[in-house]
Design a protein around this motif. Structure first.
Motif, mmCIF file in Angstrom:
data_model
loop_
_atom_site.group_PDB
_atom_site.id
_atom_site.type_symbol
_atom_site.label_atom_id
_atom_site.label_comp_id
_atom_site.label_asym_id
_atom_site.label_seq_id
_atom_site.Cartn_x
_atom_site.Cartn_y
_atom_site.Cartn_z
ATOM 1 N N UNK A 265 8.562 42.376 40.362
ATOM 2 C CA UNK A 265 8.029 41.049 40.052
ATOM 3 C C UNK A 265 8.697 39.919 40.839
ATOM 4 N N UNK A 266 9.955 40.055 41.136
ATOM 5 C CA UNK A 266 10.699 38.997 41.838
ATOM 6 C C UNK A 266 10.134 38.813 43.252
ATOM 7 N N UNK A 267 9.928 37.535 43.641
ATOM 8 C CA UNK A 267 9.383 37.280 44.983
ATOM 9 C C UNK A 267 10.383 36.517 45.816
ATOM 10 N N UNK A 268 10.575 36.943 47.045
ATOM 11 C CA UNK A 268 11.206 36.083 48.045
ATOM 12 C C UNK A 268 10.723 36.461 49.436
ATOM 13 N N UNK A 269 10.917 35.559 50.371
ATOM 14 C CA UNK A 269 10.402 35.712 51.735
ATOM 15 C C UNK A 269 8.893 35.981 51.735
ATOM 16 N N UNK A 270 8.228 35.390 50.754
ATOM 17 C CA UNK A 270 6.773 35.483 50.731
ATOM 18 C C UNK A 270 6.240 36.831 50.293
ATOM 19 N N UNK A 271 7.098 37.685 49.751
ATOM 20 C CA UNK A 271 6.583 38.978 49.273
ATOM 21 C C UNK A 271 7.428 39.438 48.097
ATOM 22 N N UNK A 272 6.977 40.488 47.454
ATOM 23 C CA UNK A 272 7.745 40.980 46.319
ATOM 24 C C UNK A 272 8.996 41.712 46.823
ATOM 25 N N UNK A 273 10.052 41.561 46.055
ATOM 26 C CA UNK A 273 11.349 42.089 46.469
ATOM 27 C C UNK A 273 11.290 43.602 46.751
ATOM 28 N N UNK A 274 10.533 44.328 45.928
ATOM 29 C CA UNK A 274 10.464 45.782 46.073
ATOM 30 C C UNK A 274 9.748 46.236 47.328
ATOM 31 N N UNK A 275 9.153 45.291 48.090
ATOM 32 C CA UNK A 275 8.513 45.663 49.351
ATOM 33 C C UNK A 275 9.543 45.860 50.462
ATOM 34 N N UNK A 276 10.772 45.435 50.179
ATOM 35 C CA UNK A 276 11.837 45.633 51.173
ATOM 36 C C UNK A 276 12.293 47.085 51.153
ATOM 37 N N UNK A 277 12.478 47.657 52.333
ATOM 38 C CA UNK A 277 12.904 49.057 52.372
ATOM 39 C C UNK A 277 14.312 49.231 51.824
ATOM 40 N N UNK A 278 15.160 48.240 52.051
ATOM 41 C CA UNK A 278 16.532 48.409 51.558
ATOM 42 C C UNK A 278 16.553 48.351 50.025
ATOM 43 N N UNK A 279 15.692 47.479 49.455
ATOM 44 C CA UNK A 279 15.606 47.423 47.983
ATOM 45 C C UNK A 279 15.059 48.753 47.461
ATOM 46 N N UNK A 280 13.989 49.237 48.086
ATOM 47 C CA UNK A 280 13.387 50.503 47.633
ATOM 48 C C UNK A 280 14.408 51.646 47.722
ATOM 49 N N UNK A 281 15.194 51.642 48.786
ATOM 50 C CA UNK A 281 16.185 52.725 48.953
ATOM 51 C C UNK A 281 17.256 52.639 47.876
ATOM 52 N N UNK A 282 17.646 51.417 47.533
ATOM 53 C CA UNK A 282 18.675 51.289 46.477
ATOM 54 C C UNK A 282 18.119 51.762 45.130
ATOM 55 N N UNK A 283 16.880 51.404 44.854
ATOM 56 C CA UNK A 283 16.271 51.868 43.593
ATOM 57 C C UNK A 283 16.181 53.400 43.603
ATOM 58 N N UNK A 284 15.799 53.958 44.744
ATOM 59 C CA UNK A 284 15.707 55.426 44.838
ATOM 60 C C UNK A 284 17.087 56.056 44.641
ATOM 61 N N UNK A 285 18.120 55.415 45.181
ATOM 62 C CA UNK A 285 19.489 55.944 44.984
ATOM 63 C C UNK A 285 19.867 55.936 43.504
ATOM 64 N N UNK A 286 19.435 54.889 42.802
ATOM 65 C CA UNK A 286 19.721 54.835 41.349
ATOM 66 C C UNK A 286 19.011 55.994 40.644
ATOM 67 N N UNK A 287 17.751 56.220 41.015
ATOM 68 C CA UNK A 287 17.000 57.316 40.383
ATOM 69 C C UNK A 287 17.657 58.661 40.684
ATOM 70 N N UNK A 288 18.149 58.815 41.912
ATOM 71 C CA UNK A 288 18.822 60.072 42.286
ATOM 72 C C UNK A 288 20.085 60.284 41.460
ATOM 73 N N UNK A 289 20.853 59.213 41.299
ATOM 74 C CA UNK A 289 22.111 59.323 40.540
ATOM 75 C C UNK A 289 21.820 59.708 39.091
ATOM 76 N N UNK A 290 20.787 59.103 38.519
ATOM 77 C CA UNK A 290 20.438 59.431 37.137
ATOM 78 C C UNK A 290 19.923 60.870 37.048
#
Ligand SMILES: Cc1cc2nc3c(=O)[nH]c(=O)nc-3n(C[C@H](O)[C@H](O)[C@H](O)COP(=O)(O)OP(=O)(O)OC[C@H]3O[C@@H](n4cnc5c(N)ncnc54)[C@H](O)[C@@H]3O)c2cc1C
Length: 384
Positions: A265-290
């Motif tokens: 939901x969070x927006x910056x740089x004119x797009x949603x934050x989760x569209x960033x590959x680095x953000x997506x990778x960090x979320x994926x790392x969290x899912x992997x750890x869990x």
């Protein structure tokens, strides 16, 4: 049971425990530790009963308890309370039951109603990693009992507990048979329970010291034989290393869900934050750890339910403890980065606690020392 049925039963039990915990939190969410503990007991959360609407009765008692702890965390119960539950269940109740049978459970008192709260008293001011250095002593008396003298420190729930499993020296020398274990009623004359230490990790459960000023213990207070304390400690720590970190699974799931929502939901740089590959990778790392943590903890539970002896699992339990503790910290660091400033604001909904995950590298055996054990078992000529 097929793996699919097992997974379904675990999910049903997690959901059942979460529902019970939610109603307990509605009753006593902001109350003090002991009131909350009792509210959970009143709702039947502590007895880890099978979910009525599911085949959860097919789960073994250890797996069911792990799923219950996870469900309590999923409901939003503070991590310290989840930790206290896991610590009592896996660090004291299960190991003592395996040593003393059902009689062991009776000797502990009525834990399911919340009337009796237990603690595990090993560490002293001088250090925790080296139990043979302890100075608390239990001197034999003519009537077959013991006189307990000394101070245990940094003990979870010590200021509010009713019964402590206390490790004390019954022989002066530094030998594997110098220690014995006792169940000590903390209302006995000569027991002093400290005020809570102002600690920074797992703040929802009090920690403190227990001082024994020549406390008289009847012969029936000893657990096992004289000199068997280190053996019992090996057992309680194997259980703790295998399963204590189950307390983190529920809180991790909640943080992951919240972080996904925020990144979507969070927006910056004119797009949603989760569209960033680095953000997506960090979320994926969290899912992997869990994912890794959950698989490891439930595998330990399944092996214990299948009848594997905890002492034989000790090496794998140490690897599980190191792995889950370190994944929990990595997970929390990713969440803290993605929450931005809100990670450091109370009540932001994205507050990140890095101290509690860091503490997991210390309790139940510091990870550094466990690494040494792992390396030694692989054949390296390394001592503590
Ligand atoms: C949240 C929390 C809850 C706790 N609850 C309880 C409880 O309920 N009951 C209880 O009895 N105790 C409890 N403890 C205490 C815990 O068991 C001890 O902290 C633990 O045993 C380590 O002892 P220590 O802190 O004295 O560390 P130390 O023994 O001083 O070790 C500290 C660090 O020194 C380094 N180190 C030391 N020796 C070596 C070596 N030979 N090789 C490599 N590195 C080394 C490691 O990095 C190690 O982490 C709790 C601790 C925490 C943080």
């Amino acid at each position: 049971m097929t793996p699919g049925a097992l997974r379904t039963d675990i999910e049903d039990t997690v959901a059942h425990a979460a529902r019970l915990a939610e109603s307990a939190l509605a009753d006593a969410g902001g109350a003090d530790f002991r009131t909350r503990w009792k509210a959970f007991a009143a709702r039947g959360v502590w007895d880890a009963a099978p979910a009525p609407d599911a085949g959860a009765g097919r789960l073994g008692p250890v797996t069911r308890s792990v799923a219950t702890v996870e469900g309590i965390g999923r409901a939003g119960t503070a991590a310290g309370l989840c930790y206290a539950m896991a610590s009592q269940r896996f660090g004291i109740q299960f190991p003592l039951r395996s040593v003393l049978g059902e009689d062991g459970q009776r000797r502990l008192g009525d834990t399911e109603s919340g009337d009796v709260l237990l603690c595990h008293a090993l560490t002293e001011e001088g250090g925790g990693s080296d139990p043979l250095s302890m100075s608390t002593r239990a001197e034999p008396q003519k009537d077959g009992g013991y006189l307990l003298t000394g101070t245990k420190s940094f003990v979870t729930a010590a200021p509010v507990a009713d019964v402590a499993l206390v490790f004390a020296r019954t022989a002066a020398e530094r030998s594997p048979f110098a220690l014995s274990a006792f169940l000590v009623d903390l209302r006995s004359p000569g027991v002093e329970q400290s005020a809570p230490f102002p600690k920074t990790a797992l703040t929802e459960v009090p920690m403190g010291s227990l001082t024994f000023h020549g406390v008289r213990l009847g012969p029936d207070r000893m657990v096992g034989e004289e000199g068997a304390g280190l053996g019992l400690l090996t057992l309680t720590t194997a259980w703790e290393r295998a399963l204590l970190l189950s307390y983190a699974l529920g809180p991790m799931r909640r943080v992951l869900d919240r972080t996904v929502e925020w990144s979507t939901t969070r927006k910056h740089f004119g797009r949603r934050m989760g569209a960033s590959h680095i953000v997506a990778a960090r979320v994926a790392d969290m899912a992997l750890a869990l994912y890794r943590s959950r698989e490891l903890v439930y595998r330990m539970a399944a092996r214990l339910d299948a009848g594997e002896r905890p002492r034989q699992l000790a090496a794998d339990a140490a690897l599980t403890k190191i792995s889950v503790a370190e994944d929990y910290l990595l997970f929390s660091q990713q969440a803290a980065r993605l929450g931005g400033v809100r990670s450091f604001i109370e009540d932001s909904g994205l507050t990140a606690d890095l101290t509690s995950p860091m503490a997991a590298s210390t309790y139940a055996g510091p990870n550094d020392l466990l690494r040494i054990t792992v390396a030694r078992e692989l054949g390296l000529p390394v001592e503590n």
